[in-house]
Design a protein around this motif. Structure first.
Motif, PDB file in Angstrom:
ATOM      1  N   PHE A 184      12.184 -23.678 -24.307  1.00 16.56           N
ATOM      2  CA  PHE A 184      11.302 -22.961 -25.231  1.00 16.56           C
ATOM      3  C   PHE A 184      12.065 -22.556 -26.490  1.00 16.56           C
ATOM      4  CE2 PHE A 184       9.339 -22.510 -21.161  1.00 16.56           C
ATOM      5  CZ  PHE A 184       7.984 -22.286 -21.362  1.00 16.56           C
ATOM      6  N   HIS A 185      11.466 -22.836 -27.637  1.00 19.39           N
ATOM      7  CA  HIS A 185      12.002 -22.361 -28.913  1.00 19.39           C
ATOM      8  C   HIS A 185      10.832 -22.236 -29.876  1.00 19.39           C
ATOM      9  CE1 HIS A 185      14.875 -21.455 -31.973  1.00 19.39           C
ATOM     10  NE2 HIS A 185      14.559 -22.491 -32.716  1.00 19.39           N
ATOM     11  N   GLY A 186      10.711 -21.073 -30.526  1.00 22.49           N
ATOM     12  CA  GLY A 186       9.521 -20.774 -31.310  1.00 22.49           C
ATOM     13  C   GLY A 186       9.445 -21.385 -32.688  1.00 22.49           C
ATOM     14  N   ALA A 187      10.423 -22.196 -33.077  1.00 19.03           N
ATOM     15  CA  ALA A 187      10.387 -22.843 -34.390  1.00 19.03           C
ATOM     16  C   ALA A 187       9.455 -24.052 -34.365  1.00 19.03           C
ATOM     17  CB  ALA A 187      11.794 -23.283 -34.791  1.00 19.03           C
ATOM     18  N   PRO A 188       9.060 -24.570 -35.533  1.00 13.29           N
ATOM     19  CA  PRO A 188       8.265 -25.801 -35.559  1.00 13.29           C
ATOM     20  C   PRO A 188       8.946 -26.906 -34.759  1.00 13.29           C
ATOM     21  CG  PRO A 188       8.304 -24.801 -37.738  1.00 13.29           C
ATOM     22  CD  PRO A 188       9.259 -24.005 -36.890  1.00 13.29           C
ATOM     23  N   ASP A 205       9.866 -30.639 -20.054  1.00 14.55           N
ATOM     24  CA  ASP A 205       8.916 -30.277 -21.109  1.00 14.55           C
ATOM     25  C   ASP A 205       9.584 -29.413 -22.160  1.00 14.55           C
ATOM     26  OD1 ASP A 205       6.375 -31.487 -20.333  1.00 14.55           O
ATOM     27  OD2 ASP A 205       6.402 -30.117 -18.623  1.00 14.55           O
ATOM     28  N   TYR A 206       9.002 -29.445 -23.367  1.00 19.99           N
ATOM     29  CA  TYR A 206       9.466 -28.633 -24.484  1.00 19.99           C
ATOM     30  C   TYR A 206       8.281 -27.846 -25.016  1.00 19.99           C
ATOM     31  CZ  TYR A 206      11.607 -27.413 -29.000  1.00 19.99           C
ATOM     32  OH  TYR A 206      12.100 -26.736 -30.090  1.00 19.99           O
ATOM     33  N   PHE A 207       8.473 -26.561 -25.217  1.00 19.66           N
ATOM     34  CA  PHE A 207       7.418 -25.703 -25.745  1.00 19.66           C
ATOM     35  C   PHE A 207       7.914 -25.059 -27.036  1.00 19.66           C
ATOM     36  CE2 PHE A 207       6.682 -25.995 -21.213  1.00 19.66           C
ATOM     37  CZ  PHE A 207       5.314 -26.206 -21.128  1.00 19.66           C
ATOM     38  N   GLY A 208       7.299 -25.459 -28.145  1.00 13.49           N
ATOM     39  CA  GLY A 208       7.671 -24.931 -29.445  1.00 13.49           C
ATOM     40  C   GLY A 208       6.488 -24.260 -30.120  1.00 13.49           C
ATOM     41  N   MET A 209       6.542 -24.221 -31.435  1.00 11.30           N
ATOM     42  CA  MET A 209       5.493 -23.570 -32.216  1.00 11.30           C
ATOM     43  C   MET A 209       4.149 -24.276 -32.018  1.00 11.30           C
ATOM     44  SD  MET A 209       5.691 -22.671 -36.260  1.00 11.30           S
ATOM     45  CE  MET A 209       4.288 -22.011 -37.176  1.00 11.30           C
ATOM     46  N   THR A 210       4.174 -25.588 -31.857  1.00 12.26           N
ATOM     47  CA  THR A 210       2.937 -26.335 -31.658  1.00 12.26           C
ATOM     48  C   THR A 210       2.247 -25.911 -30.380  1.00 12.26           C
ATOM     49  OG1 THR A 210       3.803 -28.250 -32.851  1.00 12.26           O
ATOM     50  CG2 THR A 210       1.944 -28.633 -31.363  1.00 12.26           C
ATOM     51  N   GLU A 211       3.006 -25.823 -29.276  1.00 11.98           N
ATOM     52  CA  GLU A 211       2.424 -25.438 -27.987  1.00 11.98           C
ATOM     53  C   GLU A 211       2.043 -23.967 -27.961  1.00 11.98           C
ATOM     54  OE1 GLU A 211       4.373 -29.175 -27.727  1.00 11.98           O
ATOM     55  OE2 GLU A 211       5.181 -27.234 -28.396  1.00 11.98           O
ATOM     56  N   TYR A 212       2.737 -23.135 -28.755  1.00 10.86           N
ATOM     57  CA  TYR A 212       2.376 -21.716 -28.829  1.00 10.86           C
ATOM     58  C   TYR A 212       0.955 -21.565 -29.354  1.00 10.86           C
ATOM     59  CZ  TYR A 212       2.462 -16.790 -30.153  1.00 10.86           C
ATOM     60  OH  TYR A 212       2.156 -15.453 -30.285  1.00 10.86           O
ATOM     61  N   GLY A 213       0.622 -22.330 -30.394  1.00  9.18           N
ATOM     62  CA  GLY A 213      -0.761 -22.449 -30.816  1.00  9.18           C
ATOM     63  C   GLY A 213      -1.327 -21.357 -31.690  1.00  9.18           C
ATOM     64  N   ASN A 214      -0.472 -20.519 -32.302  1.00 12.71           N
ATOM     65  CA  ASN A 214      -0.999 -19.490 -33.194  1.00 12.71           C
ATOM     66  C   ASN A 214      -0.020 -19.278 -34.345  1.00 12.71           C
ATOM     67  OD1 ASN A 214      -2.145 -17.334 -34.507  1.00 12.71           O
ATOM     68  ND2 ASN A 214      -2.156 -15.951 -32.748  1.00 12.71           N
ATOM     69  N   ASP A 215      -0.250 -19.980 -35.447  1.00 10.21           N
ATOM     70  CA  ASP A 215       0.662 -19.926 -36.589  1.00 10.21           C
ATOM     71  C   ASP A 215       0.643 -18.569 -37.289  1.00 10.21           C
ATOM     72  OD1 ASP A 215       1.143 -22.502 -35.944  1.00 10.21           O
ATOM     73  OD2 ASP A 215       0.221 -23.405 -37.723  1.00 10.21           O
ATOM     74  N   HIS A 216      -0.317 -17.703 -36.966  1.00  3.96           N
ATOM     75  CA  HIS A 216      -0.356 -16.374 -37.587  1.00  3.96           C
ATOM     76  C   HIS A 216       0.833 -15.522 -37.159  1.00  3.96           C
ATOM     77  CE1 HIS A 216      -4.238 -16.909 -39.479  1.00  3.96           C
ATOM     78  NE2 HIS A 216      -4.769 -17.292 -38.334  1.00  3.96           N
ATOM     79  N   TRP A 225       7.660 -14.862 -34.122  1.00  2.00           N
ATOM     80  CA  TRP A 225       8.390 -13.626 -33.833  1.00  2.00           C
ATOM     81  C   TRP A 225       8.743 -13.570 -32.349  1.00  2.00           C
ATOM     82  CZ3 TRP A 225      10.320 -11.137 -37.750  1.00  2.00           C
ATOM     83  CH2 TRP A 225       9.645 -11.080 -38.975  1.00  2.00           C
ATOM     84  N   ASP A 226       9.966 -13.135 -32.058  1.00  2.00           N
ATOM     85  CA  ASP A 226      10.449 -13.122 -30.673  1.00  2.00           C
ATOM     86  C   ASP A 226       9.531 -12.348 -29.723  1.00  2.00           C
ATOM     87  OD1 ASP A 226      12.610 -14.700 -31.176  1.00  2.00           O
ATOM     88  OD2 ASP A 226      14.085 -13.070 -31.204  1.00  2.00           O
ATOM     89  N   GLU A 227       9.040 -11.196 -30.169  1.00  2.00           N
ATOM     90  CA  GLU A 227       8.191 -10.389 -29.296  1.00  2.00           C
ATOM     91  C   GLU A 227       7.009 -11.201 -28.770  1.00  2.00           C
ATOM     92  OE1 GLU A 227       5.470  -6.309 -29.481  1.00  2.00           O
ATOM     93  OE2 GLU A 227       6.140  -7.294 -31.323  1.00  2.00           O
ATOM     94  N   LYS A 228       6.343 -11.894 -29.644  1.00  2.00           N
ATOM     95  CA  LYS A 228       5.178 -12.697 -29.262  1.00  2.00           C
ATOM     96  C   LYS A 228       5.590 -13.910 -28.438  1.00  2.00           C
ATOM     97  CE  LYS A 228       1.950 -10.341 -31.464  1.00  2.00           C
ATOM     98  NZ  LYS A 228       0.811  -9.715 -30.759  1.00  2.00           N
ATOM     99  N   PHE A 229       6.654 -14.575 -28.883  1.00  2.00           N
ATOM    100  CA  PHE A 229       7.031 -15.824 -28.211  1.00  2.00           C
ATOM    101  C   PHE A 229       7.579 -15.562 -26.817  1.00  2.00           C
ATOM    102  CE2 PHE A 229       9.525 -19.706 -27.467  1.00  2.00           C
ATOM    103  CZ  PHE A 229       8.548 -20.648 -27.732  1.00  2.00           C
ATOM    104  N   LEU A 230       8.351 -14.494 -26.637  1.00  3.87           N
ATOM    105  CA  LEU A 230       8.889 -14.187 -25.315  1.00  3.87           C
ATOM    106  C   LEU A 230       7.781 -13.813 -24.329  1.00  3.87           C
ATOM    107  CD1 LEU A 230      12.131 -12.235 -26.278  1.00  3.87           C
ATOM    108  CD2 LEU A 230      11.990 -14.494 -25.243  1.00  3.87           C
ATOM    109  N   GLN A 231       6.736 -13.164 -24.808  1.00  9.31           N
ATOM    110  CA  GLN A 231       5.597 -12.863 -23.937  1.00  9.31           C
ATOM    111  C   GLN A 231       4.905 -14.146 -23.513  1.00  9.31           C
ATOM    112  OE1 GLN A 231       3.204 -10.063 -26.113  1.00  9.31           O
ATOM    113  NE2 GLN A 231       4.667  -8.395 -25.869  1.00  9.31           N
ATOM    114  N   SER A 232       4.750 -15.077 -24.447  1.00  6.00           N
ATOM    115  CA  SER A 232       4.157 -16.379 -24.122  1.00  6.00           C
ATOM    116  C   SER A 232       5.044 -17.134 -23.140  1.00  6.00           C
ATOM    117  CB  SER A 232       3.972 -17.194 -25.405  1.00  6.00           C
ATOM    118  OG  SER A 232       3.544 -18.512 -25.126  1.00  6.00           O
ATOM    119  N   PHE A 233       6.352 -17.046 -23.343  1.00 10.39           N
ATOM    120  CA  PHE A 233       7.327 -17.667 -22.440  1.00 10.39           C
ATOM    121  C   PHE A 233       7.138 -17.157 -21.011  1.00 10.39           C
ATOM    122  CE2 PHE A 233      11.880 -17.036 -20.896  1.00 10.39           C
ATOM    123  CZ  PHE A 233      12.022 -18.317 -20.396  1.00 10.39           C
ATOM    124  N   ALA A 234       7.041 -15.834 -20.862  1.00  9.61           N
ATOM    125  CA  ALA A 234       6.864 -15.243 -19.532  1.00  9.61           C
ATOM    126  C   ALA A 234       5.535 -15.664 -18.906  1.00  9.61           C
ATOM    127  CB  ALA A 234       6.946 -13.719 -19.623  1.00  9.61           C
TER     128      ALA A 234
END
Length: 280
Positions: A184-188, A205-216, A225-234
């Motif tokens: 997991f890495h939150g960059a594009p 598998d790789y989960f990045g900004m595309t799989e996160y799905g919310n560019d806002h 932002w780490d706070e949002k991405f780490l919650q998605s990771f969990a």
């Protein structure tokens, strides 16, 4: 206009998170290292490697002599029972030991609670190491160093001609024990060559900004932002079949050292711009 788009084409994008395309990017689209040649073309390969120097082994020790001094290979004894526990690796951007363990430190005449109070509380009940030695100096060195034990030599491994070699990693080793793996890495997606290296290192598998799905939730420069991405990771880990090995690479403690607007003034400023990001 032509020059502008030529530079974008050479770099592979126009964001700060983009590095110039390298031969290692081919690993993002293949299953086996031998297939790199199907993705790369001869002119590109020549241009990117024409001035590269191959590394020469200094041969400080012979193999037999070296094995009597130190071996990095652990050979389990028969009584070492393997337990298929889930493994989670967190690679923290720009964290250094100088930011950790500052409870009740006196700073400018006042008591200061530190930048990492929660991490400090974990360290108190964890196996930790007083001395540490760096295998790399930049973010791009982290994946090969932490996951595969490949240090940075003259330049980052990902940018060397050796980046198309077959490599192993903790994900690759645990796959033989039935583990599912994800990075997991939150960059594009494709940023810094991380997706290519994860694929080459055996991650399923790789989960990045595309799989996160919310560019806002994009910080505008590097990543989600780490706070949002780490919650998605969990949350995603809760859906994985077990046993699994996952790795997440944080991003919000990177230059230009910003925190979400709603947190301005919430974290200790310290003496360096990065300190509030460490607190975040």
């Amino acid at each position: 206009v032509c020059a502008y788009f030529t530079v974008i084409g050479i770099r592979g994008g126009f964001g700060a998170y983009t590095r110039p395309i390298n031969i290692s990017n081919a690993a993002q689209y293949i299953k086996r290292p031998i297939e790199n040649a199907l993705v790369l073309n001869t002119p590109f390969s020549l241009f990117t490697t024409v001035e590269r120097q191959t590394y020469h082994s200094p041969a400080y020790f012979s193999e037999p002599e070296l094995s009597t001094i130190f071996s990095p290979i652990h050979r389990p004894q028969p009584h070492d029972d393997f337990r298929p526990l889930n493994v989670v690796i967190v690679i923290m951007e720009s964290f250094g030991k100088e930011y950790i363990g500052f409870f009740n430190r006196d700073l400018d005449g006042g008591t200061y609670r530190g930048y990492t109070p929660f991490l400090d509380s974990l360290l108190a009940v964890s196996r930790t190491f007083e001395h540490s030695f760096a295998n790399g100096r930049k973010s791009i060195d982290a994946m090969p160093s932490v996951l595969s034990g490949i240090p940075m030599f003259i330049e980052p491994y990902i940018t060397t001609p050796y980046a198309t070699n077959a490599v192993s990693s903790i994900a690759d080793v645990l796959k033989a024990h039935g583990y599912y793996s994800a990075f997991f890495h939150g960059a594009p997606n494709g940023s810094m060559g991380f997706q290519a290296y994860a694929n080459a290192a055996g991650y399923d598998d790789y989960f990045g900004m595309t799989e996160y799905g919310n560019d806002h939730d994009f910080d505008g420069v590097w990543a989600i932002w780490d706070e949002k991405f780490l919650q998605s990771f969990a949350d995603r880990m809760g859906t994985f079949r077990q046993p699994f090995v996952t790795t997440v690479f944080t991003a919000s403690s990177h230059h230009p050292f910003a925190v979400p607007q709603r947190y301005e003034g919430k974290f200790p400023k310290g003496t360096l711009p990065i300190h509030k990001c460490i607190g975040y």
